[in-house]
Scaffold this motif. Sequence first.
Motif: not given
Length: 376
Positions: A140-141, A152-156, A167-171, A280-283
């Motif tokens: 999860g995330v 922990s979450y299924d999606l952010l 946006r910055g955190l996922i590159g 998206n980047r993954g979840r």
Amino acid sequence: MTAVNKVAIAGAGVSGLAAAIQLAKAGVEVDVFEAKPELSALGSGISLQGNALRVFDALGAWDDIRAAGYPFEGLNLRAPGPGAPIVAELPDVKTGGPDYPAAMGMPRPALARILLDHAQKAGANVRFGAKVTGVEQGDGVEVFVDGAPVGSYDLLIGADGLNSAVRGLIGIQAKPEPTGMGIWRSFVSRPAEVVRSELYYGGPVYIAGYTPTGDDTMYAFLVEKAQDRFDITDEDATRIMLEESRAYEGPWNSIRADLEGGAHANYTWFTKHIVEEPWNRGRVVLIGDAAHSCPPTIAQGAAQGLEDALVLTQLLTERDEVDAALWDEFHARRLPRAKAVVDASVQLGQWQLDGVRDADVAGLMFGIAHQMAVPA
């Protein structure tokens, strides 16, 4: 059965709250994290096209929003100079379909309060003063707020605006870039003669205009070449807006009286960006201004963020899992549409910056409107 059971949303703006409403209504556990300490009571007005109103209806918020805003049909063009004569009365494409007004103006704070109320009534948990600062993905995330893990979450869902932290955190490197235009805005009283948006082209600024937002209110704006206006005093801001408006008469005489009486003027630059597929980047997925921004030249910014939220939550609540097929459909339904709006909005401004006098402004605007009339 839904594809997610527990979702985190960064940002309590229009897009984030729309997503929260739809997911919470479907029984999903939703936590919204908003970096600001409270729901802002500041702001001028917002123009909403029919396709935005159609989304509000899907959210179950349309009756409240309609009561708080000012619906109208059509657009007037006025000439600068003495008397400010109306030179054209243009029809609007009803982008939401026949059941909704072509457009509506309303105060931004009122829209924010209504969407927050609906999100909380649906069961979403909204935390203010809580900035998403980290994510770790596995099954999860894991979400971090102000440096600490919160679960922990299924999606952010990153709906945290133009300067998105997610946006910055996922590159993702894409970010808003100035288009070369800046806009003054002020929230003022509405003269009885103003019953729809009106625009003045020509004169000392690119566009002067206003949009009714209620029985007694409207917001006025002046679009100029972008300048460094961000460190000036409130008094200087009002003075500059007053001086730049003096070439425009008609209802601008009333606007100036309000500015002279203390109405606040604020200034921002127009920006543009669009995150290319995937969002998206993954979840973790971006929507709204985190994924795309454009000048408000066709008033579709909020509508596009709302459509992002509606399409994403439809997929999440109608499918059994978050998989490649879900993301492929999301991007197919959202990226071309958002890109068309960004490109058209930027083009309209660029024609003015370049001094193009024979541009097919009406053709471009009506072409996009007809595209938006088809549901996302």
